[in-house]
Design a protein around this motif. Sequence first.
Motif, PDB file in Angstrom:
ATOM      1  N   LYS B  17     -11.739   1.209 -15.414  1.00 12.75           N
ATOM      2  CA  LYS B  17     -11.294  -0.176 -15.275  1.00 12.75           C
ATOM      3  C   LYS B  17     -10.807  -0.374 -13.849  1.00 12.75           C
ATOM      4  O   LYS B  17      -9.702   0.041 -13.502  1.00 12.75           O
ATOM      5  CB  LYS B  17     -10.168  -0.460 -16.261  1.00 12.75           C
ATOM      6  N   ALA B  18     -11.629  -0.993 -13.013  1.00 10.84           N
ATOM      7  CA  ALA B  18     -11.252  -1.184 -11.616  1.00 10.84           C
ATOM      8  C   ALA B  18     -10.275  -2.350 -11.495  1.00 10.84           C
ATOM      9  O   ALA B  18      -9.380  -2.333 -10.652  1.00 10.84           O
ATOM     10  CB  ALA B  18     -12.492  -1.418 -10.764  1.00 10.84           C
ATOM     11  N   LEU B  19     -10.464  -3.386 -12.315  1.00 11.30           N
ATOM     12  CA  LEU B  19      -9.513  -4.493 -12.382  1.00 11.30           C
ATOM     13  C   LEU B  19      -9.199  -4.728 -13.850  1.00 11.30           C
ATOM     14  O   LEU B  19     -10.099  -4.881 -14.668  1.00 11.30           O
ATOM     15  CB  LEU B  19     -10.102  -5.775 -11.775  1.00 11.30           C
ATOM     16  N   GLY B  36      -1.394   0.647  -3.400  1.00 10.35           N
ATOM     17  CA  GLY B  36      -1.649   1.461  -4.576  1.00 10.35           C
ATOM     18  C   GLY B  36      -2.393   2.700  -4.142  1.00 10.35           C
ATOM     19  O   GLY B  36      -2.948   2.735  -3.052  1.00 10.35           O
ATOM     20  N   PRO B  37      -2.394   3.718  -4.998  1.00 15.25           N
ATOM     21  CA  PRO B  37      -3.074   4.960  -4.619  1.00 15.25           C
ATOM     22  C   PRO B  37      -4.592   4.773  -4.582  1.00 15.25           C
ATOM     23  O   PRO B  37      -5.108   3.729  -4.983  1.00 15.25           O
ATOM     24  CB  PRO B  37      -2.673   5.934  -5.727  1.00 15.25           C
ATOM     25  N   SER B  38      -5.291   5.770  -4.112  1.00 18.05           N
ATOM     26  CA  SER B  38      -6.740   5.705  -4.030  1.00 18.05           C
ATOM     27  C   SER B  38      -7.334   5.484  -5.416  1.00 18.05           C
ATOM     28  O   SER B  38      -6.903   6.090  -6.387  1.00 18.05           O
ATOM     29  CB  SER B  38      -7.253   7.020  -3.441  1.00 18.05           C
ATOM     30  N   GLY B  39      -8.284   4.564  -5.487  1.00 19.66           N
ATOM     31  CA  GLY B  39      -8.947   4.299  -6.755  1.00 19.66           C
ATOM     32  C   GLY B  39      -8.207   3.348  -7.664  1.00 19.66           C
ATOM     33  O   GLY B  39      -8.575   3.156  -8.815  1.00 19.66           O
ATOM     34  N   SER B  40      -7.153   2.684  -7.153  1.00 24.06           N
ATOM     35  CA  SER B  40      -6.371   1.802  -8.006  1.00 24.06           C
ATOM     36  C   SER B  40      -6.984   0.408  -8.146  1.00 24.06           C
ATOM     37  O   SER B  40      -6.514  -0.404  -8.932  1.00 24.06           O
ATOM     38  CB  SER B  40      -4.937   1.697  -7.472  1.00 24.06           C
ATOM     39  N   GLY B  41      -8.040   0.130  -7.356  1.00 27.10           N
ATOM     40  CA  GLY B  41      -8.714  -1.156  -7.513  1.00 27.10           C
ATOM     41  C   GLY B  41      -8.462  -2.157  -6.395  1.00 27.10           C
ATOM     42  O   GLY B  41      -8.875  -3.317  -6.487  1.00 27.10           O
ATOM     43  N   LYS B  42      -7.829  -1.735  -5.324  1.00 27.84           N
ATOM     44  CA  LYS B  42      -7.493  -2.640  -4.222  1.00 27.84           C
ATOM     45  C   LYS B  42      -8.744  -3.245  -3.591  1.00 27.84           C
ATOM     46  O   LYS B  42      -8.850  -4.463  -3.432  1.00 27.84           O
ATOM     47  CB  LYS B  42      -6.699  -1.884  -3.139  1.00 27.84           C
ATOM     48  N   THR B  43      -9.673  -2.374  -3.222  1.00 29.71           N
ATOM     49  CA  THR B  43     -10.891  -2.863  -2.580  1.00 29.71           C
ATOM     50  C   THR B  43     -11.691  -3.738  -3.534  1.00 29.71           C
ATOM     51  O   THR B  43     -12.237  -4.767  -3.133  1.00 29.71           O
ATOM     52  CB  THR B  43     -11.746  -1.673  -2.093  1.00 29.71           C
ATOM     53  N   THR B  44     -11.716  -3.338  -4.793  1.00 29.99           N
ATOM     54  CA  THR B  44     -12.446  -4.140  -5.781  1.00 29.99           C
ATOM     55  C   THR B  44     -11.855  -5.552  -5.860  1.00 29.99           C
ATOM     56  O   THR B  44     -12.598  -6.544  -5.914  1.00 29.99           O
ATOM     57  CB  THR B  44     -12.389  -3.460  -7.163  1.00 29.99           C
ATOM     58  N   ASP B 158      -9.105  -5.248   4.659  1.00 27.66           N
ATOM     59  CA  ASP B 158      -9.121  -3.997   3.898  1.00 27.66           C
ATOM     60  C   ASP B 158      -8.765  -2.830   4.811  1.00 27.66           C
ATOM     61  O   ASP B 158      -9.554  -2.402   5.632  1.00 27.66           O
ATOM     62  CB  ASP B 158     -10.502  -3.771   3.269  1.00 27.66           C
ATOM     63  N   GLU B 159      -7.561  -2.334   4.664  1.00 26.37           N
ATOM     64  CA  GLU B 159      -7.060  -1.219   5.479  1.00 26.37           C
ATOM     65  C   GLU B 159      -7.416  -1.397   6.952  1.00 26.37           C
ATOM     66  O   GLU B 159      -8.086  -0.553   7.539  1.00 26.37           O
ATOM     67  CB  GLU B 159      -7.624   0.100   4.958  1.00 26.37           C
ATOM     68  N   PRO B 160      -6.974  -2.494   7.548  1.00 25.32           N
ATOM     69  CA  PRO B 160      -7.424  -2.809   8.902  1.00 25.32           C
ATOM     70  C   PRO B 160      -6.972  -1.801   9.947  1.00 25.32           C
ATOM     71  O   PRO B 160      -7.581  -1.705  10.999  1.00 25.32           O
ATOM     72  CB  PRO B 160      -6.814  -4.183   9.177  1.00 25.32           C
ATOM     73  N   THR B 191      -3.716  -1.978   1.744  1.00 23.54           N
ATOM     74  CA  THR B 191      -3.363  -0.737   2.437  1.00 23.54           C
ATOM     75  C   THR B 191      -2.897   0.272   1.398  1.00 23.54           C
ATOM     76  O   THR B 191      -2.534  -0.099   0.282  1.00 23.54           O
ATOM     77  CB  THR B 191      -2.254  -0.972   3.477  1.00 23.54           C
ATOM     78  N   HIS B 192      -2.991   1.552   1.721  1.00 23.45           N
ATOM     79  CA  HIS B 192      -2.364   2.494   0.799  1.00 23.45           C
ATOM     80  C   HIS B 192      -1.090   3.057   1.411  1.00 23.45           C
ATOM     81  O   HIS B 192      -0.467   3.953   0.883  1.00 23.45           O
ATOM     82  CB  HIS B 192      -3.332   3.598   0.374  1.00 23.45           C
ATOM     83  N   ASP B 193      -0.715   2.473   2.561  1.00 22.05           N
ATOM     84  CA  ASP B 193       0.472   2.925   3.279  1.00 22.05           C
ATOM     85  C   ASP B 193       1.644   2.010   2.907  1.00 22.05           C
ATOM     86  O   ASP B 193       1.730   0.876   3.368  1.00 22.05           O
ATOM     87  CB  ASP B 193       0.175   2.861   4.785  1.00 22.05           C
TER      88      ASP B 193
HETATM   89  N1  ATP Z   1     -19.628   0.105  -7.017  1.00 23.91           N
HETATM   90  C1  ATP Z   1     -18.922   0.897  -7.832  1.00 23.91           C
HETATM   91  N2  ATP Z   1     -19.521   1.621  -8.782  1.00 23.91           N
HETATM   92  C2  ATP Z   1     -18.826   2.417  -9.606  1.00 23.91           C
HETATM   93  N3  ATP Z   1     -17.488   2.567  -9.562  1.00 23.91           N
HETATM   94  C3  ATP Z   1     -16.822   1.884  -8.625  1.00 23.91           C
HETATM   95  C4  ATP Z   1     -17.504   1.024  -7.709  1.00 23.91           C
HETATM   96  N4  ATP Z   1     -16.575   0.470  -6.886  1.00 23.91           N
HETATM   97  C5  ATP Z   1     -15.396   0.981  -7.276  1.00 23.91           C
HETATM   98  N5  ATP Z   1     -15.522   1.819  -8.322  1.00 23.91           N
HETATM   99  C6  ATP Z   1     -14.439   2.523  -9.008  1.00 23.91           C
HETATM  100  O1  ATP Z   1     -13.415   1.599  -9.280  1.00 23.91           O
HETATM  101  C7  ATP Z   1     -12.142   2.150  -9.051  1.00 23.91           C
HETATM  102  C8  ATP Z   1     -11.404   1.313  -8.021  1.00 23.91           C
HETATM  103  O2  ATP Z   1     -12.039   1.471  -6.755  1.00 23.91           O
HETATM  104  P1  ATP Z   1     -11.530   0.750  -5.438  1.00 23.91           P
HETATM  105  O3  ATP Z   1     -12.512   1.015  -4.393  1.00 23.91           O
HETATM  106  O4  ATP Z   1     -11.213  -0.664  -5.742  1.00 23.91           O
HETATM  107  O5  ATP Z   1     -10.196   1.560  -5.156  1.00 23.91           O
HETATM  108  P2  ATP Z   1      -9.193   1.421  -3.927  1.00 23.91           P
HETATM  109  O6  ATP Z   1      -7.881   1.077  -4.504  1.00 23.91           O
HETATM  110  O7  ATP Z   1      -9.743   0.519  -2.891  1.00 23.91           O
HETATM  111  O8  ATP Z   1      -9.142   2.916  -3.419  1.00 23.91           O
HETATM  112  P3  ATP Z   1      -9.041   3.472  -1.914  1.00 23.91           P
HETATM  113  O9  ATP Z   1      -7.597   3.449  -1.546  1.00 23.91           O
HETATM  114  O10 ATP Z   1      -9.537   4.882  -2.058  1.00 23.91           O
HETATM  115  O11 ATP Z   1      -9.908   2.640  -1.041  1.00 23.91           O
HETATM  116  C9  ATP Z   1     -12.388   3.572  -8.593  1.00 23.91           C
HETATM  117  O12 ATP Z   1     -12.194   4.422  -9.695  1.00 23.91           O
HETATM  118  C10 ATP Z   1     -13.806   3.586  -8.154  1.00 23.91           C
HETATM  119  O13 ATP Z   1     -14.393   4.835  -8.364  1.00 23.91           O
END
Ligand code: ATP
Lengths: 251, 346
Positions: B17-19, B36-44, B158-160, B191-193
């Motif tokens: 669940k990305a969001l 949030g930590p890596s993979g928390s959904g920020k970029t999504t 995004d993490e400029p 940011t993750h900082d």
């Molecule tokens: N295109 C995609 N296909 C499959 N899984 C995805 C895709 N994009 C993101 N994810 C998954 O969704 C979750 C959230 O990813 P996202 O990139 O939003 O994290 P983030 O908070 O930006 O992490 P980071 O700090 O590492 O950039 C992660 O578990 C990632 O593996």
Amino acid sequence: MRAPALILGGMWMKKLYAIFFTIIVLAAIYFSMAQIYPFNWSIVYRYRVVFLKGLLTTMNLSGFSLLISFAIGIVFALMRRSSGILKEFALLYIFFFRNTPLLVVILLTYYGLGSVIPFDRFWAAVFGLSAFEGAYLAEIIRSGLDAVDKGELEAGFSLGLTRAEVFLYIHFPQALRISLPALIGQSISLVKDSSLASVIALAELTMTGRQVGTQTLASFESYLTIAIFYVAVTSVLSVFGNWLERRLAIP
Amino acid sequence: MAVLQAQGLYKSYGQVKALDDVNIEIEDSELLAVIGPSGSGKTTLLRSIAGFVQLDSGKIFIKSKDITDLPPEKRNVAMFFQNYALWPHMTVFENVAYGLKIRRYDKKAIREKVEWALDFLDIKSLAERKPNQLSGGQQQRVALARAIVVQPDVLLLDEPLSNLDAKIRMRIRFELKALQKKLQIATLYVTHDQEEALSIADRIAVMHNGKVLQIGTPQQVYKEPVNLFVADFIGVNSIVRIKPLDKDIVKVGNLEFQPQQGVLHLVIRAEEARVLPAKEHVTLKEGDLKLEGIIMGKLYLGSKHRYEIKIHGIEEILFINSEEAFKINEQIQIIIPKDSFFVYWQ
Ligand SMILES: Nc1ncnc2c1ncn2[C@@H]1O[C@H](COP(=O)(O)OP(=O)(O)OP(=O)(O)O)[C@@H](O)[C@H]1O
Ligand SMILES: [Mg+2]
């Protein structure tokens, strides 16, 4: 100020030495062969019009095929990157033509397709060659398109550029730049591959060489002549390619 | 009025669940940091606002207009990319001008606007260069100029600063903040900082596993974290876990806690804790925590020491910085003000 000139001079000298040395070796081989085989270049001169006609046909054949195969290459590269039925079709097309000898493809277009749609030899060869080389160009162009940073395209979208604008002004120019060396290489291959059109008795350069050779028994001279013609045509292509590469290079 | 509203956003990638029911709003000229930590959904989250992610459900409004189903190019949202994503075949000027060109501004207007943006970011002298001829910091400015010149409703970053070295980061951080205030663009800053977020954001959203756990001002998030995760993610902390042995009251230092389900987690803001000699007399305020322990080890950090401290009756070791010098095995006490530690049962 002096050092760079010297280095440049050094480079040129090396090149000159290399050319000079090659000429000496070739001349030595030629004259030692001339001891056994009596070269008769007057025959080539006598058939000059035939040779030039053959050259013209090869250039026409290559020129048309280049244009059509680039069009095929771009279209199929795009289809290959799309999804669904178009992608599958492109994959099948590329698979087929990359796994079939060009000789067979040309035979297929002339004797196969030609029995359904009346082609003359020239257009049969053009279509066979284009379809074949198009498959290779499609793969080259596709990998160029894949190599462009996705972020650059998204930056375009988020600034309001439409799909077509992003493709035309950002994606394609960059992909072209990336794949240019491979495209030039493939174009040179196309010119050389056009010699296979001789199998359907199209009077292009190779066919001409063979005919003159067998008629006059001066095979060595006539094949050497067409070899030099091929080198001349492909050299023009590679010089043009180098120029284009330098022109498009991003500092 | 909120410039951007995101309501009930869901997005799954397979099992991930990305969001997960994300709701955020950004006010006019506000800078909202998403951490949030890596993979928390920020970029999504960012990419779904820009239109590059197909949401499973949810709605996005910009200036009260529903843009959920609009393609990226129709959203008037400018995204700034981590790797800058400048177009290498165009000069700096052309890079910045392109967004205007396709908006059909006339030549003179384009020139004026581009020059304004280049001037604003102090890169006018670079106009005729190609991106490959610029340093990382300069490229970043060009990317920013390109994003702001089209006067977007929302700026997405995004993490400029993640590609810059630590010293420049500090400086650019404040420049960016000043720039954003001057331009008054509603901005979403990923940011993750957490330190970066605390220092420049008007409000912070903390994400974890696709959920927004808390949104608030930096002070709120720092002083009143809603749960263990937020408390631990923000600031520099030491955590102590205590499993109650029976149904009795749990004693930690001078304080007592009613036992609840699970394990007691004590999060201590290490920056706010004071280490003093055990003998020294201190008057505690109501609710302050006092722990007694012994120095196990120390690490010299320049202006201060980092101490490894064993607290009596607690197995885990605390790490706390102090300017004062203590010896190994010295008896000490730690004083933690009442709003600098948090207790959670989990
Ligand atoms: N295109 C995609 N296909 C499959 N899984 C995805 C895709 N994009 C993101 N994810 C998954 O969704 C979750 C959230 O990813 P996202 O990139 O939003 O994290 P983030 O908070 O930006 O992490 P980071 O700090 O590492 O950039 C992660 O578990 C990632 O593996
Ligand atoms: Mg990310």
